[in-house]
Design a protein around this motif. Structure first.
Motif, PDB file in Angstrom:
ATOM      1  N   THR A   1       0.851  -1.194   0.000  1.00 48.33           N
ATOM      2  CA  THR A   1       0.000   0.000   0.000  1.00 48.33           C
ATOM      3  C   THR A   1       0.881   1.237   0.000  1.00 48.33           C
ATOM      4  O   THR A   1       1.763   1.381   0.845  1.00 48.33           O
ATOM      5  CB  THR A   1      -0.918   0.012   1.238  1.00 48.33           C
TER       6      THR A   1
ATOM      7  N   THR B   1      -3.177  11.920  -7.326  1.00 47.80           N
ATOM      8  CA  THR B   1      -3.067  11.066  -8.508  1.00 47.80           C
ATOM      9  C   THR B   1      -1.694  10.398  -8.482  1.00 47.80           C
ATOM     10  O   THR B   1      -0.685  11.059  -8.226  1.00 47.80           O
ATOM     11  CB  THR B   1      -3.227  11.892  -9.804  1.00 47.80           C
ATOM     12  N   TRP B   2      -1.682   9.076  -8.799  1.00 43.27           N
ATOM     13  CA  TRP B   2      -0.438   8.296  -8.827  1.00 43.27           C
ATOM     14  C   TRP B   2      -0.031   8.020 -10.276  1.00 43.27           C
ATOM     15  O   TRP B   2      -0.852   7.650 -11.107  1.00 43.27           O
ATOM     16  CB  TRP B   2      -0.615   6.966  -8.108  1.00 43.27           C
TER      17      TRP B   2
ATOM     18  N   THR C   1      -1.761   5.938 -12.987  1.00 47.73           N
ATOM     19  CA  THR C   1      -1.847   4.553 -12.552  1.00 47.73           C
ATOM     20  C   THR C   1      -3.014   4.371 -11.602  1.00 47.73           C
ATOM     21  O   THR C   1      -3.698   3.347 -11.639  1.00 47.73           O
ATOM     22  CB  THR C   1      -0.528   4.137 -11.856  1.00 47.73           C
ATOM     23  N   ALA C   2      -3.243   5.362 -10.740  1.00 53.76           N
ATOM     24  CA  ALA C   2      -4.345   5.301  -9.765  1.00 53.76           C
ATOM     25  C   ALA C   2      -4.665   6.717  -9.300  1.00 53.76           C
ATOM     26  O   ALA C   2      -3.885   7.649  -9.501  1.00 53.76           O
ATOM     27  CB  ALA C   2      -3.948   4.435  -8.575  1.00 53.76           C
ATOM     28  N   SER C   3      -5.804   6.848  -8.663  1.00 62.28           N
ATOM     29  CA  SER C   3      -6.151   8.137  -8.060  1.00 62.28           C
ATOM     30  C   SER C   3      -6.597   7.888  -6.626  1.00 62.28           C
ATOM     31  O   SER C   3      -7.062   6.807  -6.289  1.00 62.28           O
ATOM     32  CB  SER C   3      -7.258   8.837  -8.855  1.00 62.28           C
TER      33      SER C   3
ATOM     34  N   PHE D   1      -3.011   3.976  -2.567  1.00 63.32           N
ATOM     35  CA  PHE D   1      -2.890   3.143  -3.765  1.00 63.32           C
ATOM     36  C   PHE D   1      -2.387   1.771  -3.320  1.00 63.32           C
ATOM     37  O   PHE D   1      -1.297   1.641  -2.774  1.00 63.32           O
ATOM     38  CB  PHE D   1      -1.929   3.819  -4.742  1.00 63.32           C
TER      39      PHE D   1
ATOM     40  N   ILE E   1      -1.487  -2.240  -4.302  1.00 62.05           N
ATOM     41  CA  ILE E   1      -1.164  -3.199  -5.368  1.00 62.05           C
ATOM     42  C   ILE E   1      -1.205  -4.583  -4.726  1.00 62.05           C
ATOM     43  O   ILE E   1      -0.478  -4.852  -3.770  1.00 62.05           O
ATOM     44  CB  ILE E   1       0.234  -2.952  -5.963  1.00 62.05           C
TER      45      ILE E   1
ATOM     46  N   HIS F   1       5.871  -4.514 -11.416  1.00 66.80           N
ATOM     47  CA  HIS F   1       5.356  -3.391 -10.619  1.00 66.80           C
ATOM     48  C   HIS F   1       6.481  -2.528 -10.053  1.00 66.80           C
ATOM     49  O   HIS F   1       6.230  -1.424  -9.582  1.00 66.80           O
ATOM     50  CB  HIS F   1       4.478  -3.897  -9.459  1.00 66.80           C
TER      51      HIS F   1
ATOM     52  N   TYR G   1       7.321   5.583  -8.467  1.00 66.23           N
ATOM     53  CA  TYR G   1       5.940   6.080  -8.491  1.00 66.23           C
ATOM     54  C   TYR G   1       5.937   7.525  -8.019  1.00 66.23           C
ATOM     55  O   TYR G   1       6.656   7.883  -7.088  1.00 66.23           O
ATOM     56  CB  TYR G   1       5.045   5.222  -7.593  1.00 66.23           C
TER      57      TYR G   1
ATOM     58  N   CYS H   1       3.533  10.674  -6.665  1.00 70.00           N
ATOM     59  CA  CYS H   1       2.245  11.108  -6.133  1.00 70.00           C
ATOM     60  C   CYS H   1       2.118  12.604  -6.405  1.00 70.00           C
ATOM     61  O   CYS H   1       2.996  13.376  -6.025  1.00 70.00           O
ATOM     62  CB  CYS H   1       2.169  10.842  -4.627  1.00 70.00           C
TER      63      CYS H   1
END
Length: 188
Positions: free
Chosen positions: A30, A44-45, A54-56, A60, A62, A69, A73, A75
């Motif tokens: 996480t 936002t990621w 990749t995610a919001s 986030f 996985i 992965h 990353y 943020c």
């Protein structure tokens, strides 16, 4: 007119990873992002070298993580007054079973290589000894030839001896005197 003295753009976000430490393939991780901002920021990621998000959201997660992965990353925290971002590296290690399989495969490969080398050396030594023996000892054919020569010589000696005995008996009808050993003829 009301002046809002408490509005500001997001500060550089603080990011964290849970669980901390080495992240193994197959586990879950996480990523959390937070920033001081007024009004509250939207998060936002992004993964490094990817254009689309990749995610919001502030968190986030996985699940069933793989080596793909791994990477950096970012943020991004954004509100009406601006945006700010922070990068987080994520390293994914091979799972325990993968490490065991890799170690076992390596060990087996090493055993096969060593066995191949041993067999090759043994085979080379056998060929060397075989060729050395052929050079230093008579071959089967030459042993047979020597044996045949000896047999032929014995036959010749026997044949010569038999001929001499036969010639002596047929040419002399006499007998030897026991006293003198000389041949005397007997009247017929």
């Amino acid at each position: 007119m009301i002046i809002d003295n408490f509005s500001d753009a997001p500060k550089p976000p603080s990011v964290s990873v849970s669980p901390s430490g080495e992240i193994m393939e197959g586990s879950s991780v996480t990523l959390t992002c937070s920033s001081d901002a007024n009004p509250a920021a939207n998060y936002t990621w992004y993964k490094e070298d990817e254009d689309s998000p990749t995610a919001s959201g502030q968190i986030f997660t996985i699940t069933n993580i793989t080596a793909e992965h791994g990477g950096k990353y970012q943020c991004e925290a954004q509100n009406t007054h601006g945006r700010s971002n922070t990068t987080l590296p994520l390293t994914v290690g091979a799972g325990a079973w993968k490490s065991a399989v890799t170690g076992t495969t390596t060990a087996l490969l090493l055993v096969v290589i060593l066995l191949t080398v041993f067999l090759w050396i043994s085979s080379s030594n056998c060929l060397f000894l075989s060729s050395h023996l052929e050079e230093t000892s008579p071959s089967h054919n030459s042993v047979s030839a020597v044996r045949d020569q000896k047999t032929e010589r014995r036959f010749q000696l026997r044949h010569t001896h038999d001929q001499q005995s036969s010639t002596m008996r047929s040419t002399t009808p006499a007998s030897a005197s026991p006293r003198t050993g000389q041949m005397t003829s007997t009247p017929t």
